[in-house]
Write a protein that holds these residues in place. Structure first.
Motif, mmCIF file in Angstrom:
data_model
loop_
_atom_site.group_PDB
_atom_site.id
_atom_site.type_symbol
_atom_site.label_atom_id
_atom_site.label_comp_id
_atom_site.label_asym_id
_atom_site.label_seq_id
_atom_site.Cartn_x
_atom_site.Cartn_y
_atom_site.Cartn_z
ATOM 1 N N TYR A 1 -7.541 -5.056 -0.964
ATOM 2 C CA TYR A 1 -7.697 -4.515 0.386
ATOM 3 C C TYR A 1 -6.846 -5.287 1.408
ATOM 4 O O TYR A 1 -7.279 -6.254 2.009
ATOM 5 N N THR B 1 -4.932 -5.710 5.096
ATOM 6 C CA THR B 1 -5.164 -5.320 6.485
ATOM 7 C C THR B 1 -4.029 -5.859 7.349
ATOM 8 O O THR B 1 -3.612 -7.008 7.196
ATOM 9 N N SER C 1 -9.644 3.978 0.256
ATOM 10 C CA SER C 1 -10.054 4.054 1.646
ATOM 11 C C SER C 1 -8.891 3.667 2.553
ATOM 12 O O SER C 1 -8.197 2.690 2.298
ATOM 13 N N GLY D 1 -8.145 2.908 6.657
ATOM 14 C CA GLY D 1 -8.827 2.647 7.915
ATOM 15 C C GLY D 1 -7.853 2.359 9.039
ATOM 16 O O GLY D 1 -6.790 1.768 8.821
ATOM 17 N N GLN E 1 -13.257 2.438 15.252
ATOM 18 C CA GLN E 1 -12.776 2.362 13.871
ATOM 19 C C GLN E 1 -12.962 3.708 13.172
ATOM 20 O O GLN E 1 -13.954 4.405 13.411
ATOM 21 N N TYR F 1 -12.622 5.272 9.127
ATOM 22 C CA TYR F 1 -12.360 5.066 7.704
ATOM 23 C C TYR F 1 -12.375 6.426 7.007
ATOM 24 O O TYR F 1 -13.349 7.171 7.110
ATOM 25 N N ASP G 1 -12.212 7.969 3.355
ATOM 26 C CA ASP G 1 -12.368 7.586 1.955
ATOM 27 C C ASP G 1 -12.251 8.798 1.041
ATOM 28 O O ASP G 1 -12.652 9.914 1.398
#
Length: 396
Positions: free
Chosen positions: A119, A121, A149, A151, A172, A174, A176
């Motif tokens: 993951y 970011t 996912s 985001g 936010q 997300y 998925d």
């Protein structure tokens, strides 16, 4: 695969200061992009329990997770003396789960027994220290065996003129995609219901609002409000649900969920060697779950370079309207689950951390600013128990 996630008490030490405009020479130098800090966090998590959702609320919940995260922050000042910060965070988790292996009980070890989640970011923020404002944007990606996912987020904050208060807002999203992996015996049309094949979407939208206030030199307060809306496939396709007539079904939950957490934090500086951090949160959603969280952490400064932080958290929740234990659901129900994460329970989470920040640097390396080691033990009233140990090393 979904796994238990524990949230250790958050640290909030808001020190607000007025902006001082640098001299032209130092401004020119500060426009160069430089490393602000690097954070390396590693943790080991292990749990045991007797209510696995994959096997309908019975069976082993044994799970082990090893997590590593590397965050790099870079900053510079632009021509208008605004601080720009770029942040890159790469996380990798690897876990093994006894219950996930029961999706197909005929195999000795299925592909779902162990998995790795990656993951990354990426985030950017710009702070105008003179005006006391900041805004930022970010993007994230996460992938493992049965889901991906994407985001995106954005945030804004504004300090008061005297720098004693600050308002913050964050949004936010997300998006998925869940790969629909059903229990072996319910595949290929064997389920009592018609099941969708392939993949399905689950989307989450949230807004977080907070107000922090420095009351005086000793007391700081923060008020928090979250608004969360989830839509799409909110069940877990590999979770079995057994009915009282002996039939087995795939967990089925509504395709919409609204969550409303309200929180309050207080930091009190007793003296030079002791800080008390308190937290309370009330949570409710339209599935019927209500919860209370209360926690206390103390930071005890043993020496200028060494501190100890014992903590304790109490949590209690009611069950969602659709939960029943193993073989207790009845025919004709629209929604049903035997996932004990959605049952009624109370829990205790306690432990301690130690932090080292020697002036010569950790291990005598000047730029290794600090090292923190934390241990926590978690216990639930429905047999689940876990232990987590984490290491945080900061380069600055």
């Amino acid at each position: 695969m979904k796994k238990i996630s524990l949230t250790v008490i958050g640290l909030y030490l808001g020190i607000l200061a007025a902006f001082s405009q640098p001299k032209p020479d130092s401004v020119y130098q500060s426009r160069k992009l430089k490393i602000e800090e690097i954070n390396l966090v590693s943790s080991y998590y292990h749990q045991e329990g007797d209510h696995a959702a994959v096997t309908g609320g019975i069976g082993s919940q044994k799970l082990t997770d090893i997590s590593n995260s590397l965050e790099i922050k870079l900053n510079r000042y632009d021509k208008k003396y605004r601080k720009q910060t770029w942040s890159l965070d790469l996380g990798i988790d690897h876990y093994t789960s006894a219950s996930s292996d029961k999706i197909d009980p005929k195999t000795l070890t299925s592909a779902s027994y162990a998995d790795t989640r990656v993951y990354p970011t990426l985030a950017f923020s710009r702070e105008n220290e003179k005006k006391g404002t900041e805004f930022g944007v970010g993007a994230s990606f996460s992938a493992e065996y049965d889901y991906t996912s994407i985001g995106v987020n954005g945030h804004f904050s504004k300090k008061t003129k005297n720098r004693m208060g600050e308002f913050s807002a964050k949004a936010q999203v997300y998006l998925d995609q869940i790969h629909l992996i059903y229990p072996m015996e319910l595949r290929d049309g064997a389920s009592p219901e018609k099941l969708k094949t392939g993949s399905d979407a689950r989307n989450s939208f949230s807004g977080t609002f907070s107000w922090s206030q420095i009351v005086n030199q000793r007391l700081q307060l923060m008020f928090l409000l979250d608004l969360v809306q989830q839509t799409g496939y909110l069940s877990l396709p590999f979770n079995r649900t057994y009915f009282d007539d002996g039939s087995v079904h795939v967990e089925r939950l509504p395709d919409s969920r609204f969550k409303l957490p309200l929180g309050f934090r207080a930091n009190y500086f007793v003296g030079d060697h002791l800080v008390l951090r308190g937290y309370y949160r009330y949570y409710m959603d339209n599935w019927g779950l209500k919860a209370h969280t209360a926690s206390l952490e103390t930071a005890i400064k043993v020496s200028p370079f060494f501190s100890v932080s014992p903590f304790y958290r109490y949590y209690r929740q009611t069950a969602v309207d659709y939960f029943r234990p193993y073989a207790a659901h009845k025919a004709g129900q629209d929604y049903y689950t035997s996932n004990y994460d959605l049952s009624e329970f109370n829990s205790h989470f306690f432990g301690s951390g130690i932090r080292l920040a020697p002036p010569a640097g950790v291990f005598g390396i000047k730029h290794f600013n600090s090292l923190e080691l934390r241990y926590g033990h978690y216990t639930r009233s429905n047999t689940l128990q876990s232990n987590i140990i984490s290491l945080h090393l900061k380069y600055k």
